[in-house]
Motif scaffolding. Sequence first.
Motif, PDB file in Angstrom:
ATOM      1  N   ALA A 109       0.819  -1.214   0.000  1.00  0.00           N
ATOM      2  CA  ALA A 109       0.000   0.000   0.000  1.00  0.00           C
ATOM      3  C   ALA A 109       0.854   1.266   0.000  1.00  0.00           C
ATOM      4  O   ALA A 109       0.578   2.212  -0.742  1.00  0.00           O
ATOM      5  N   GLN A 110       1.904   1.281   0.810  1.00  0.00           N
ATOM      6  CA  GLN A 110       2.745   2.475   0.887  1.00  0.00           C
ATOM      7  C   GLN A 110       3.518   2.678  -0.410  1.00  0.00           C
ATOM      8  O   GLN A 110       3.684   3.810  -0.868  1.00  0.00           O
ATOM      9  N   PHE A 111       4.001   1.584  -1.027  1.00  0.00           N
ATOM     10  CA  PHE A 111       4.705   1.737  -2.296  1.00  0.00           C
ATOM     11  C   PHE A 111       3.762   2.326  -3.345  1.00  0.00           C
ATOM     12  O   PHE A 111       4.116   3.278  -4.046  1.00  0.00           O
ATOM     13  N   ILE A 112       2.571   1.748  -3.477  1.00  0.00           N
ATOM     14  CA  ILE A 112       1.621   2.212  -4.488  1.00  0.00           C
ATOM     15  C   ILE A 112       1.300   3.694  -4.277  1.00  0.00           C
ATOM     16  O   ILE A 112       1.348   4.492  -5.220  1.00  0.00           O
ATOM     17  N   ALA A 113       0.975   4.067  -3.056  1.00  0.00           N
ATOM     18  CA  ALA A 113       0.614   5.456  -2.762  1.00  0.00           C
ATOM     19  C   ALA A 113       1.781   6.397  -3.077  1.00  0.00           C
ATOM     20  O   ALA A 113       1.592   7.449  -3.704  1.00  0.00           O
ATOM     21  N   ARG A 114       2.971   6.014  -2.664  1.00  0.00           N
ATOM     22  CA  ARG A 114       4.135   6.876  -2.893  1.00  0.00           C
ATOM     23  C   ARG A 114       4.460   6.975  -4.379  1.00  0.00           C
ATOM     24  O   ARG A 114       4.723   8.060  -4.891  1.00  0.00           O
ATOM     25  N   TYR A 115       4.439   5.846  -5.077  1.00  0.00           N
ATOM     26  CA  TYR A 115       4.771   5.844  -6.495  1.00  0.00           C
ATOM     27  C   TYR A 115       3.776   6.715  -7.275  1.00  0.00           C
ATOM     28  O   TYR A 115       4.182   7.540  -8.103  1.00  0.00           O
ATOM     29  N   MET A 116       2.495   6.555  -6.989  1.00  0.00           N
ATOM     30  CA  MET A 116       1.476   7.357  -7.674  1.00  0.00           C
ATOM     31  C   MET A 116       1.677   8.843  -7.385  1.00  0.00           C
ATOM     32  O   MET A 116       1.613   9.669  -8.302  1.00  0.00           O
ATOM     33  N   GLN A 117       1.943   9.183  -6.132  1.00  0.00           N
ATOM     34  CA  GLN A 117       2.147  10.587  -5.758  1.00  0.00           C
ATOM     35  C   GLN A 117       3.371  11.156  -6.473  1.00  0.00           C
ATOM     36  O   GLN A 117       3.347  12.281  -6.964  1.00  0.00           O
TER      37      GLN A 117
END
Length: 157
Positions: A109-117
């Motif tokens: 979840a943190q990777f996805i959120a950070r990558y998208m941001q």
Amino acid sequence: MLEQITQWIEHTNNEFTPQRQSCYQLMDNFTDFYPTAFLDNAYFVVIDTLPKPDFPELRQLGLGTFIDMDAAGITYNNTYYLQPHVATNLRVHFHELVHVAQWQHLGIAQFIARYMQEIQSVGYMDAPLEKMAYALDNHFSLDGAPFDVPRYVAQHL
């Protein structure tokens, strides 16, 4: 949205389990860069068309250019997907394994959120997660001194 992407990733990785290959076979090439246990739990799939989560919501968030990008590879958790023309390119494998280490350290979840941001705010080439992967694959391609990449990733995220 994160839950939808997470489910898509889990479904995609499960779907391609029969085709995936263990990164352990790269051990001789990546000695002292990636621990054996790390390579034992990382996989790749060679595929003509890279799987991407093409949800309308992602395009609405401004990620359409990333979704449509003709990439050589893409990583989802501990599995990365490569186009056939780069399947033997060690630099591409190295790059995608950096992303595996990032996923491992940050969590899904943190990777996805950070990558998208990062993609939204500065674009693909200036995204810090990508800049790290490109810098490390460049170090490898220039025959730089080996070091523990997963440990480096954990210390520099």
